[in-house]
Design a protein around this motif. Structure first.
Motif, short mmCIF file in Angstrom:
data_model
loop_
_atom_site.label_atom_id
_atom_site.label_comp_id
_atom_site.label_asym_id
_atom_site.label_seq_id
_atom_site.Cartn_x
_atom_site.Cartn_y
_atom_site.Cartn_z
N LEU A 1 8.40 2.97 12.47
CA LEU A 1 8.81 2.78 13.87
C LEU A 1 9.24 1.35 14.17
N GLY A 2 9.16 0.47 13.17
CA GLY A 2 9.56 -0.92 13.38
C GLY A 2 8.50 -1.76 14.06
N ARG A 3 7.30 -1.25 14.13
CA ARG A 3 6.19 -1.98 14.76
C ARG A 3 5.48 -2.78 13.66
N THR A 4 6.15 -3.83 13.19
CA THR A 4 5.73 -4.52 11.97
C THR A 4 4.38 -5.21 12.09
N GLU A 5 4.10 -5.83 13.22
CA GLU A 5 2.80 -6.51 13.35
C GLU A 5 1.66 -5.50 13.33
N GLU A 6 1.83 -4.40 14.03
CA GLU A 6 0.81 -3.36 14.05
C GLU A 6 0.66 -2.73 12.66
N ALA A 7 1.77 -2.51 11.99
CA ALA A 7 1.74 -1.96 10.63
C ALA A 7 0.97 -2.90 9.70
N ALA A 8 1.24 -4.19 9.80
CA ALA A 8 0.56 -5.17 8.95
C ALA A 8 -0.94 -5.21 9.25
N ARG A 9 -1.30 -5.07 10.52
CA ARG A 9 -2.72 -5.06 10.88
C ARG A 9 -3.43 -3.86 10.26
N HIS A 10 -2.79 -2.69 10.33
CA HIS A 10 -3.39 -1.50 9.72
C HIS A 10 -3.43 -1.62 8.20
N ALA A 11 -2.40 -2.21 7.62
CA ALA A 11 -2.39 -2.42 6.17
C ALA A 11 -3.55 -3.32 5.76
N GLN A 12 -3.82 -4.36 6.54
CA GLN A 12 -4.94 -5.24 6.23
C GLN A 12 -6.26 -4.48 6.32
N GLU A 13 -6.39 -3.59 7.29
CA GLU A 13 -7.60 -2.78 7.41
C GLU A 13 -7.77 -1.85 6.21
N VAL A 14 -6.65 -1.33 5.70
CA VAL A 14 -6.71 -0.51 4.48
C VAL A 14 -7.28 -1.35 3.35
N LEU A 15 -6.78 -2.57 3.20
CA LEU A 15 -7.24 -3.45 2.13
C LEU A 15 -8.68 -3.91 2.35
N ASN A 16 -9.09 -4.06 3.60
CA ASN A 16 -10.48 -4.41 3.86
C ASN A 16 -11.41 -3.29 3.40
N ALA A 17 -11.01 -2.05 3.63
CA ALA A 17 -11.83 -0.90 3.24
C ALA A 17 -11.72 -0.60 1.75
N HIS A 18 -10.52 -0.85 1.18
CA HIS A 18 -10.25 -0.53 -0.23
C HIS A 18 -9.53 -1.72 -0.87
N PRO A 19 -10.28 -2.77 -1.24
CA PRO A 19 -9.66 -4.01 -1.71
C PRO A 19 -8.72 -3.85 -2.90
N ARG A 20 -8.92 -2.83 -3.70
CA ARG A 20 -8.06 -2.64 -4.88
C ARG A 20 -6.99 -1.58 -4.66
N PHE A 21 -6.72 -1.26 -3.39
CA PHE A 21 -5.71 -0.25 -3.10
C PHE A 21 -4.35 -0.68 -3.62
N SER A 22 -3.64 0.28 -4.21
CA SER A 22 -2.25 0.03 -4.60
C SER A 22 -1.46 1.32 -4.48
N THR A 23 -0.20 1.18 -4.13
CA THR A 23 0.65 2.35 -4.02
C THR A 23 0.86 3.00 -5.39
N ALA A 24 0.84 2.20 -6.45
CA ALA A 24 1.00 2.77 -7.80
C ALA A 24 -0.19 3.68 -8.13
#
Length: 158
Positions: free
Chosen positions: A108-131
Motif C-alpha cells: 500500500l506504500g505505507r513504508t514507515e508502518e511496514a518497516a515498524r511491523h517488519a521490526q516487530e517480526v524480527l523482534n519476535a523471530h530474530p533469525r527470520f528470513s524470506t529464504a
C-alpha cells in the motif's frame, strides 16, 4: 490431523481431501472449516478459502487468532491489503500476523508502518528470513509465495 500432515508435506490434494471429508463428518465444526481455509490458501484457492473462513467465523463469532491470521492470508492473496490490516488488527496477539501486516503495508506504500511491523517480526523471530520462509511454507503456487515474499522484502525483511 491427516489434512494438516499432508499439507505440511505439500500433498495439497490429499490435504484437501482429508479436510473435506472431515467437513462432511461435522459440517459445523468451525476449527475444521478454518483449517480447510488454510489448506485452500496454500493450494492457491483463496476465494474458496475466504468462503470457508467466513463461515467458520460465523459459527464461532469470537474466533481464535489463528482464524483471523488465516483469513488475513486469504485476503492477502486476493490483494485486499486494507482488509488484511483490518482483520489482523483484530487479533488479540498479532505477533504472528505481523508478517501479513508488514507485506500489506508495503504494497500500500505505507513504508514507515511496514518497516515498524517488519521490526516487530524480527523482534519476535530474530533469525527470520524470506529464504527460510520460502523453504518451509507449504504453498503450491510459486506465484503466491513470491507475492508474499516480495511484500516482506519491500517492508525491509531479509
Amino acid at each position: 490431523e491427516v489434512g494438516f500432515a499432508n499439507l505440511q508435506r505439500r500433498r495439497h490434494d490429499a490435504a484437501l481431501e482429508a479436510y473435506r471429508y472431515a467437513v462432511t463428518l461435522n459440517p459445523n465444526d468451525a476449527d475444521i472449516l478454518a483449517e480447510l481455509g488454510d489448506a485452500l490458501i496454500c493450494s492457491g484457492q483463496p476465494e474458496d478459502a475466504l468462503r470457508h473462513l467466513e463461515r467458520a467465523i460465523r459459527l464461532n463469532p469470537r474466533p481464535p487468532d489463528w482464524y483471523l491470521w488465516n483469513l488475513g492470508g486469504a485476503l492477502f492473496d486476493l490483494k485486499r491489503y486494507d482488509d488484511v490490516i483490518k482483520t489482523v488488527s483484530k487479533m488479540v496477539d498479532p505477533t504472528e500476523g505481523r508478517r501479513l501486516l508488514a507485506a500489506s503495508c508495503a504494497y500500500l506504500g505505507r513504508t514507515e508502518e511496514a518497516a515498524r511491523h517488519a521490526q516487530e517480526v524480527l523482534n519476535a523471530h530474530p533469525r527470520f528470513s524470506t529464504a527460510e520462509w520460502r523453504s518451509k511454507a507449504p504453498f503450491r503456487s510459486e506465484e503466491a509465495l513470491d507475492h508474499f515474499l516480495t511484500g516482506l522484502r519491500l517492508a525491509g525483511l531479509p
